[in-house]
Design a protein around this motif. Sequence first.
Motif, PDB file in Angstrom:
ATOM      1  N   ASN A  55      41.348  44.915  40.503  1.00 32.48           N
ATOM      2  CA  ASN A  55      41.307  43.510  40.101  1.00 32.48           C
ATOM      3  C   ASN A  55      42.512  42.734  40.615  1.00 32.48           C
ATOM      4  N   LYS A  56      43.683  43.371  40.650  1.00 31.78           N
ATOM      5  CA  LYS A  56      44.879  42.686  41.148  1.00 31.78           C
ATOM      6  C   LYS A  56      44.737  42.326  42.628  1.00 31.78           C
ATOM      7  N   ILE A  57      44.223  43.256  43.422  1.00 33.79           N
ATOM      8  CA  ILE A  57      44.065  42.987  44.862  1.00 33.79           C
ATOM      9  C   ILE A  57      43.007  41.914  45.092  1.00 33.79           C
ATOM     10  N   ASN A  58      41.862  42.032  44.422  1.00 36.27           N
ATOM     11  CA  ASN A  58      40.801  41.025  44.596  1.00 36.27           C
ATOM     12  C   ASN A  58      41.242  39.647  44.124  1.00 36.27           C
ATOM     13  N   THR A  59      42.020  39.600  43.048  1.00 37.66           N
ATOM     14  CA  THR A  59      42.540  38.321  42.559  1.00 37.66           C
ATOM     15  C   THR A  59      43.453  37.687  43.584  1.00 37.66           C
ATOM     16  N   SER A  60      44.349  38.484  44.159  1.00 39.74           N
ATOM     17  CA  SER A  60      45.280  37.964  45.166  1.00 39.74           C
ATOM     18  C   SER A  60      44.541  37.426  46.386  1.00 39.74           C
ATOM     19  N   LEU A  61      43.585  38.194  46.897  1.00 37.53           N
ATOM     20  CA  LEU A  61      42.838  37.778  48.090  1.00 37.53           C
ATOM     21  C   LEU A  61      41.993  36.534  47.835  1.00 37.53           C
ATOM     22  N   GLN A  62      41.276  36.510  46.719  1.00 35.04           N
ATOM     23  CA  GLN A  62      40.353  35.403  46.477  1.00 35.04           C
ATOM     24  C   GLN A  62      41.077  34.119  46.077  1.00 35.04           C
ATOM     25  N   LEU A  63      42.205  34.245  45.390  1.00 35.76           N
ATOM     26  CA  LEU A  63      42.994  33.049  45.101  1.00 35.76           C
ATOM     27  C   LEU A  63      43.540  32.442  46.386  1.00 35.76           C
ATOM     28  N   GLU A  64      44.025  33.294  47.270  1.00 34.50           N
ATOM     29  CA  GLU A  64      44.653  32.823  48.504  1.00 34.50           C
ATOM     30  C   GLU A  64      43.654  32.173  49.450  1.00 34.50           C
ATOM     31  N   TYR A  65      42.462  32.755  49.590  1.00 32.00           N
ATOM     32  CA  TYR A  65      41.546  32.300  50.634  1.00 32.00           C
ATOM     33  C   TYR A  65      40.270  31.625  50.120  1.00 32.00           C
ATOM     34  N   LEU A  66      39.833  31.953  48.911  1.00 33.06           N
ATOM     35  CA  LEU A  66      38.626  31.330  48.360  1.00 33.06           C
ATOM     36  C   LEU A  66      38.941  30.309  47.275  1.00 33.06           C
ATOM     37  N   GLU A  67      40.207  30.248  46.859  1.00 32.20           N
ATOM     38  CA  GLU A  67      40.725  29.238  45.940  1.00 32.20           C
ATOM     39  C   GLU A  67      40.133  29.330  44.534  1.00 32.20           C
ATOM     40  N   HIS A  68      39.793  30.535  44.117  1.00 33.18           N
ATOM     41  CA  HIS A  68      39.358  30.737  42.730  1.00 33.18           C
ATOM     42  C   HIS A  68      39.590  32.195  42.355  1.00 33.18           C
ATOM     43  N   LEU A  69      39.509  32.490  41.052  1.00 32.70           N
ATOM     44  CA  LEU A  69      39.614  33.859  40.575  1.00 32.70           C
ATOM     45  C   LEU A  69      38.283  34.582  40.775  1.00 32.70           C
ATOM     46  N   PRO A  70      38.301  35.918  40.851  1.00 29.76           N
ATOM     47  CA  PRO A  70      37.050  36.659  41.050  1.00 29.76           C
ATOM     48  C   PRO A  70      35.990  36.303  40.005  1.00 29.76           C
ATOM     49  N   ASN A  71      34.779  36.059  40.507  1.00 29.68           N
ATOM     50  CA  ASN A  71      33.596  35.770  39.675  1.00 29.68           C
ATOM     51  C   ASN A  71      33.669  34.435  38.939  1.00 29.68           C
ATOM     52  N   VAL A  72      34.641  33.584  39.293  1.00 27.59           N
ATOM     53  CA  VAL A  72      34.735  32.270  38.652  1.00 27.59           C
ATOM     54  C   VAL A  72      34.248  31.209  39.644  1.00 27.59           C
ATOM     55  N   PHE A  73      32.936  31.015  39.700  1.00 23.21           N
ATOM     56  CA  PHE A  73      32.334  30.009  40.573  1.00 23.21           C
ATOM     57  C   PHE A  73      30.958  29.653  40.004  1.00 23.21           C
ATOM     58  N   LYS A  74      30.408  28.519  40.446  1.00 16.41           N
ATOM     59  CA  LYS A  74      29.111  28.065  39.934  1.00 16.41           C
ATOM     60  C   LYS A  74      27.934  28.693  40.693  1.00 16.41           C
ATOM     61  N   PHE A  75      28.009  28.635  42.038  1.00 17.94           N
ATOM     62  CA  PHE A  75      26.868  29.050  42.845  1.00 17.94           C
ATOM     63  C   PHE A  75      27.179  30.229  43.768  1.00 17.94           C
ATOM     64  N   ASN A  76      28.329  30.167  44.466  1.00 17.29           N
ATOM     65  CA  ASN A  76      28.688  31.254  45.381  1.00 17.29           C
ATOM     66  C   ASN A  76      30.206  31.280  45.546  1.00 17.29           C
ATOM     67  N   PRO A  77      30.781  32.379  46.031  1.00 17.73           N
ATOM     68  CA  PRO A  77      32.240  32.514  46.111  1.00 17.73           C
ATOM     69  C   PRO A  77      32.906  31.581  47.120  1.00 17.73           C
ATOM     70  N   TYR A  78      32.108  30.905  47.968  1.00 23.28           N
ATOM     71  CA  TYR A  78      32.677  30.120  49.061  1.00 23.28           C
ATOM     72  C   TYR A  78      32.596  28.613  48.819  1.00 23.28           C
ATOM     73  N   GLU A  79      32.230  28.208  47.615  1.00 18.17           N
ATOM     74  CA  GLU A  79      31.943  26.797  47.354  1.00 18.17           C
ATOM     75  C   GLU A  79      33.179  25.901  47.359  1.00 18.17           C
ATOM     76  N   GLU A  80      34.396  26.463  47.257  1.00 14.67           N
ATOM     77  CA  GLU A  80      35.615  25.646  47.247  1.00 14.67           C
ATOM     78  C   GLU A  80      36.148  25.370  48.647  1.00 14.67           C
TER      79      GLU A  80
END
Length: 364
Positions: A55-80
């Motif tokens: 979870n720590k690694i996925n949180t770091s990667l997704q915050l940096e590049y997808l701009e949200h925490l893991p599994n915190v999105f409405k439709f898909n991980p790339y919406e931001e």
Amino acid sequence: MKTNILKNFFAFFTFFISISLFAQNSGVKVVDLKPEFNHNKFPEIQIINNEKVQNKINTSLQLEYLEHLPNVFKFNPYEELKTDDENHEYIMEFYGWKVNESPKNILSIAIEAEYTGPNPEGFMVYENYDLRNGNQITVNNIFTQEGIKILGKVVNDKINLKIKNFIEELNQIKPANNEEKETIKVETEVNKFCMKLNESYPLEFYKCTFENDKITFLERGTSNRGKGSKYKLDVIKFSFTFKELEKFMTDYGKNLCFNQANDIKSSSIDGKMFKGKIDNKYSITALVKEYPSNKGVYIYYWYDKYNQPIEWIGKFENNQFKMKEENENNQEILIEANYIENKIIGNWKNKTTNKTLKLELIEY
């Protein structure tokens, strides 16, 4: 825009790498992030029996590049990742990723991405993690401060020599017309300007990647540089063996790279995650993303109840934090705290409302 052939290649390559990594690093697997959207290929880390590190690694990667925490999105991980700039729409797309063969305790991953739009720009990003604790590996935690200074000069000198040689090659080209002559002139001036900038770049400016027993330093954000053009210099990178770099390493760096028996923790705050409370009742998590040599610090934090990242930006010097909170309410919020062993202890101050709350975090 990339071709479908390239996208299909990365899809196959990603599948191959995920299987090989599972065998190489016990219990670790890397797969494409789900749900899929527009052929994006972004890595998700899966670690058997170690959900905390996963979870720590996925949180770091997704915050940096997808701009949200893991599994915190409405439709898909790339919406931001969609932005508008002067009536032009830009979207970041991820085309694939590669995991390097590295020491057993290191996850070293490269991600290919592109900003699509009127002026598309492709680039590579590189991230490294300690698989024992999930912390990000940076030059600040594997090298001593003196080592960073010395290595910074070595890398800058090597890069400038390569640019100097390329400028000489440019000047040997006999232009066929005025347009080509102007292109050569412009590229020569651009490279001379880069040489001037490189003289003062700190080592943290460069991205690094681990492979086998080597660390490679690459120019940050220049993976799109040449694209096969004879007028533009390709990505500049230099590799050093662990043995060559050992004299510049911290005890933590040696322990990590040489797979020493006893785990040693990094004394740097770089890449670490902290958990704790504000006012002894609001549970929060904080992730240190940047701590360069100019003492600047950049931290994401979020209330565990809401999982919406907020930014702290400021200074970290002599084990003291002085930061401002970036918020949408135009309130002036300051964070003043001390770093004591593995704890961050201080105050969260809202100067707009004149409210001061206790802040206490511990390394997670």
